[in-house]
Design an enzyme around this catalytic site. Structure first.
Site, PDB file in Angstrom:
ATOM      1  N   CYS A  12      14.904-118.945  11.104  1.00  0.00           N
ATOM      2  CA  CYS A  12      15.700-117.796  10.692  1.00  0.00           C
ATOM      3  C   CYS A  12      17.102-117.834  11.323  1.00  0.00           C
ATOM      4  O   CYS A  12      17.243-117.677  12.537  1.00  0.00           O
ATOM      5  CB  CYS A  12      14.998-116.495  11.086  1.00  0.00           C
ATOM      6  SG  CYS A  12      15.955-115.030  10.656  1.00  0.00           S
ATOM      7  N   LYS A  39       1.904-113.708   9.115  1.00  0.00           N
ATOM      8  CA  LYS A  39       2.326-112.667  10.043  1.00  0.00           C
ATOM      9  C   LYS A  39       1.127-112.011  10.731  1.00  0.00           C
ATOM     10  O   LYS A  39       0.053-111.890  10.131  1.00  0.00           O
ATOM     11  CB  LYS A  39       3.115-111.589   9.299  1.00  0.00           C
ATOM     12  CG  LYS A  39       4.365-112.086   8.607  1.00  0.00           C
ATOM     13  CD  LYS A  39       4.996-110.958   7.801  1.00  0.00           C
ATOM     14  CE  LYS A  39       6.153-111.470   6.959  1.00  0.00           C
ATOM     15  NZ  LYS A  39       6.732-110.408   6.098  1.00  0.00           N
ATOM     16  N   VAL A  52      12.241-110.620  10.479  1.00  0.00           N
ATOM     17  CA  VAL A  52      12.932-110.862  11.740  1.00  0.00           C
ATOM     18  C   VAL A  52      14.405-111.060  11.416  1.00  0.00           C
ATOM     19  O   VAL A  52      14.753-111.390  10.284  1.00  0.00           O
ATOM     20  CB  VAL A  52      12.363-112.097  12.471  1.00  0.00           C
ATOM     21  CG1 VAL A  52      10.914-111.868  12.845  1.00  0.00           C
ATOM     22  CG2 VAL A  52      12.501-113.363  11.626  1.00  0.00           C
ATOM     23  N   GLU A  64      18.008-105.613  11.585  1.00  0.00           N
ATOM     24  CA  GLU A  64      19.215-106.101  10.900  1.00  0.00           C
ATOM     25  C   GLU A  64      20.118-106.790  11.936  1.00  0.00           C
ATOM     26  O   GLU A  64      20.615-106.166  12.873  1.00  0.00           O
ATOM     27  CB  GLU A  64      19.979-104.999  10.170  1.00  0.00           C
ATOM     28  CG  GLU A  64      19.204-104.338   9.048  1.00  0.00           C
ATOM     29  CD  GLU A  64      18.975-105.261   7.857  1.00  0.00           C
ATOM     30  OE1 GLU A  64      19.548-106.381   7.824  1.00  0.00           O
ATOM     31  OE2 GLU A  64      18.212-104.876   6.953  1.00  0.00           O
ATOM     32  N   SER A  65      20.330-108.079  11.733  1.00  0.00           N
ATOM     33  CA  SER A  65      20.965-108.899  12.771  1.00  0.00           C
ATOM     34  C   SER A  65      22.369-108.448  13.143  1.00  0.00           C
ATOM     35  O   SER A  65      22.735-108.460  14.317  1.00  0.00           O
ATOM     36  CB  SER A  65      20.986-110.366  12.333  1.00  0.00           C
ATOM     37  OG  SER A  65      21.702-110.521  11.120  1.00  0.00           O
TER      38      SER A  65
END
Length: 223
Positions: A12, A39, A52, A64-65
């Site tokens: 990711c 998961k 993630v 939310e990155s």
């Protein structure tokens, strides 16, 4: 200080940027890797979207990155990863948004399609985005400086770097060729790739090619 936990997945790029931010700020954290194809049964109780990255800081959860990174910037302001000047800070947010809604979105779409014409269109779209980054971003904001916004690394650099580390996947499986003439962009990548925070967790292209190998016969993507 409450312990920080970061829920991540090995491929990711969005979790990768959060790891880089924590590393640059030298904030200790516990990394929890999630297999998104298998998961844990209780994962959606932890992550409302079932995705993630997700950051836990004490009793609080942030997802939310881009929001995670801004939360880390505000919670741990030293060293700063966003400029103080409001115009420059707005520029940083513009380019972070461009990464998410243009570059990464187009990449995801390209990886999902198996139709040759759509793949060709996706490759062309990505090439245009990289040229835009070179001309409107790096050349205008920091033509003579090492990083995106100038002399110091920022959240913009950490947002984009993971895409470039995985570009071999697009080259191998989707026929993407890095556009010629993007010298400022290439120099920027080399600078960021040599940072200690990056080298500590960077993966070689063979790692990504191995994990994405099933794209040759499947439209599913490990996110």
């Amino acid at each position: 200080m409450s312990e920080i936990e970061l829920y991540s997945a090995v491929l990711c790029p969005f979790a990768y940027r959060a790891r880089l931010t924590l590393a640059e700020k030298q904030v200790p954290f516990k990394l929890i890797e999630i297999d998104l194809q298998n998961k844990p049964t209780n994962f959606e109780e932890i992550s409302p979207y079932g995705l993630v990255p997700l950051l836990k800081h004490g009793k609080f959860r942030i997802w939310e990155s881009a929001i995670i990174n801004e939360y880390l910037e505000e919670s741990f302001p030293t060293p700063p990863l966003l400029p103080k000047d409001l115009v420059q800070r707005a520029q940083a947010r513009i380019w972070i948004n461009f990464a998410d809604v243009r570059l990464f979105a187009a990449t995801h779409k390209l990886l999902l399609t198996l139709e040759p014409l759509q793949q060709a269109e996706g490759v062309e779209e990505l090439s245009k985005y990289l040229q835009f980054v070179e001309q409107e971003g790096l050349q205008k904001l920091s033509a003579e400086e090492p990083y995106w916004l100038g002399a110091e690394i920022s959240l913009v650099d950490l947002t984009y770097y993971p895409w470039f580390e995985q570009v071999a996947v697009l080259e191998h499986f989707r026929g993407f060729q890095f556009p010629s003439g993007l010298n400022r962009l290439k120099k920027w990548y080399e600078t960021v790739a040599n940072r200690e925070s990056v080298r500590a967790i960077a993966k070689p292209k063979e790692f990504y090619l191995k994990h994405y190998a099933r794209l040759q016969s499947s439209a599913s993507v490990i996110s």
